[in-house]
Design an enzyme around this catalytic site. Structure first.
Site, PDB file in Angstrom:
ATOM      1  N   GLY A 216       0.821  -1.206   0.000  1.00 54.87           N
ATOM      2  CA  GLY A 216       0.000   0.000   0.000  1.00 54.87           C
ATOM      3  C   GLY A 216       0.850   1.250   0.000  1.00 54.87           C
ATOM      4  O   GLY A 216       1.974   1.250  -0.513  1.00 54.87           O
ATOM      5  N   CYS A 217       0.343   2.315   0.592  1.00 56.84           N
ATOM      6  CA  CYS A 217       1.069   3.587   0.649  1.00 56.84           C
ATOM      7  C   CYS A 217       2.462   3.369   1.219  1.00 56.84           C
ATOM      8  O   CYS A 217       2.619   2.836   2.319  1.00 56.84           O
ATOM      9  CB  CYS A 217       0.298   4.585   1.494  1.00 56.84           C
ATOM     10  SG  CYS A 217       1.184   6.130   1.772  1.00 56.84           S
ATOM     11  N   PHE A 218       3.480   3.788   0.484  1.00 57.78           N
ATOM     12  CA  PHE A 218       4.848   3.472   0.911  1.00 57.78           C
ATOM     13  C   PHE A 218       5.346   4.296   2.092  1.00 57.78           C
ATOM     14  O   PHE A 218       6.339   3.950   2.719  1.00 57.78           O
ATOM     15  CB  PHE A 218       5.843   3.533  -0.244  1.00 57.78           C
ATOM     16  CG  PHE A 218       5.816   4.748  -1.142  1.00 57.78           C
ATOM     17  CD1 PHE A 218       5.402   5.998  -0.707  1.00 57.78           C
ATOM     18  CD2 PHE A 218       6.247   4.619  -2.470  1.00 57.78           C
ATOM     19  CE1 PHE A 218       5.416   7.103  -1.553  1.00 57.78           C
ATOM     20  CE2 PHE A 218       6.259   5.722  -3.324  1.00 57.78           C
ATOM     21  CZ  PHE A 218       5.851   6.970  -2.860  1.00 57.78           C
TER      22      PHE A 218
END
Length: 275
Positions: free
Chosen positions: A121-123
């Site tokens: 997901g969002c890094f």
């Protein structure tokens, strides 16, 4: 009662450490269904049910992710300035960029550490989780497993480059077992959700483990097989050899640490992905 250290196996000690390391952010969750590992399930459910929702559109547009993605001309417009990326010991960005620009996918870094690439997901949040983990030496966020060379955040967010947001990290195998790095990832995802981690939806948010060596491939295969035994739903976490990893723009690197969240080893305060 605390058991004497001598009575715990190395594997058990690692499991206890991971549980203790992640527990503060996993406290208030429902009972475990389908026999899924409590850490992995609670973390993924907690992320879905937490106060954080989708990225506010103003913020998303500010970073170039909003708007009419179908009208984005791939390969056009401002590019990532790899020269701005910091090097060791601050970040793995500089070396990762050098590897990408030369088409290399090394299994070890120039300082002799092992390399792996993971997506969850969002890094931003995933990077901070690894920054805090003992044995992880350096991290870098970026884009991998796509077809466009040197993609930008805006292009990846269009969903048309084939990339997923990822973290490439180096680690010391004498301090941390590779399996424990996989546990960190699985504590933040629901491995049965396709192209989704929490409220982040799309192929650019698909979760995966991208091995840099045959030894890593074998460990990942065994790890996923064991996880599959604990759920009736198919695990869809991508597992394949690493492709070229393109670092993200400098402002994305160590983003949450720059915003004031602790990246100290062993830190246990909740990771706030957009705060």
């Amino acid at each position: 009662m605390r058991l004497p250290r001598s009575l715990l196996s190395a594997k058990a000690m690692r499991s206890c450490f991971i549980a203790g390391f992640l527990a503060p952010s996993l406290a208030l969750f429902p009972a475990l269904p389908h026999g899924i590992s409590s850490l992995a399930y609670q973390a993924s459910e907690g992320k879905r049910n937490s106060p954080r929702r989708r990225t506010p559109m103003m913020l998303f547009n500010f970073f170039g992710g909003g708007g009419q993605s179908s009208k984005i001309e791939l390969g056009k417009g401002p590019r990532v300035d790899y020269a701005r990326l910091a090097g060791l010991p601050v970040s793995f960005g500089k070396e990762a960029a050098e590897n990408a620009l030369s088409g290399k996918i090394p299994s070890t870094s120039t300082d002799g550490m092992h390399i792996v690439t993971v997506a969850g997901g969002c890094f931003w949040g995933l990077e901070l989780a690894y920054q805090r983990f003992p044995g992880v030496v350096a991290t870098c966020v970026g884009y991998t497993q796509g077809h466009l060379e040197a993609p930008t955040y805006k292009e990846v967010c269009s969903g048309r480059t084939g990339h997923t947001e990822a973290v490439q990290l180096t680690y010391d195998p004498s301090i941390i077992a590779f399996e424990d790095l996989l546990e960190v990832l699985f504590a933040r995802i629901n491995p049965t959700l396709l192209n989704q981690v929490g409220n982040d939806v799309g192929t650019q948010y698909r979760h995966g483990v991208y091995a840099h060596s045959e030894d890593q491939e074998k460990v990942v295969a065994s790890f996923l097989a064991e996880r599959q035994k604990s759920t009736s739903k198919p695990i869809v976490t991508e597992s394949t050899k690493a492709a070229v990893f393109w670092p993200a723009e400098e402002y994305h690197q160590q983003y949450l640490e720059k915003g004031g969240q602790s990246a100290l080893k062993g830190a246990t305060d909740r990771i706030r992905c957009y705060g």
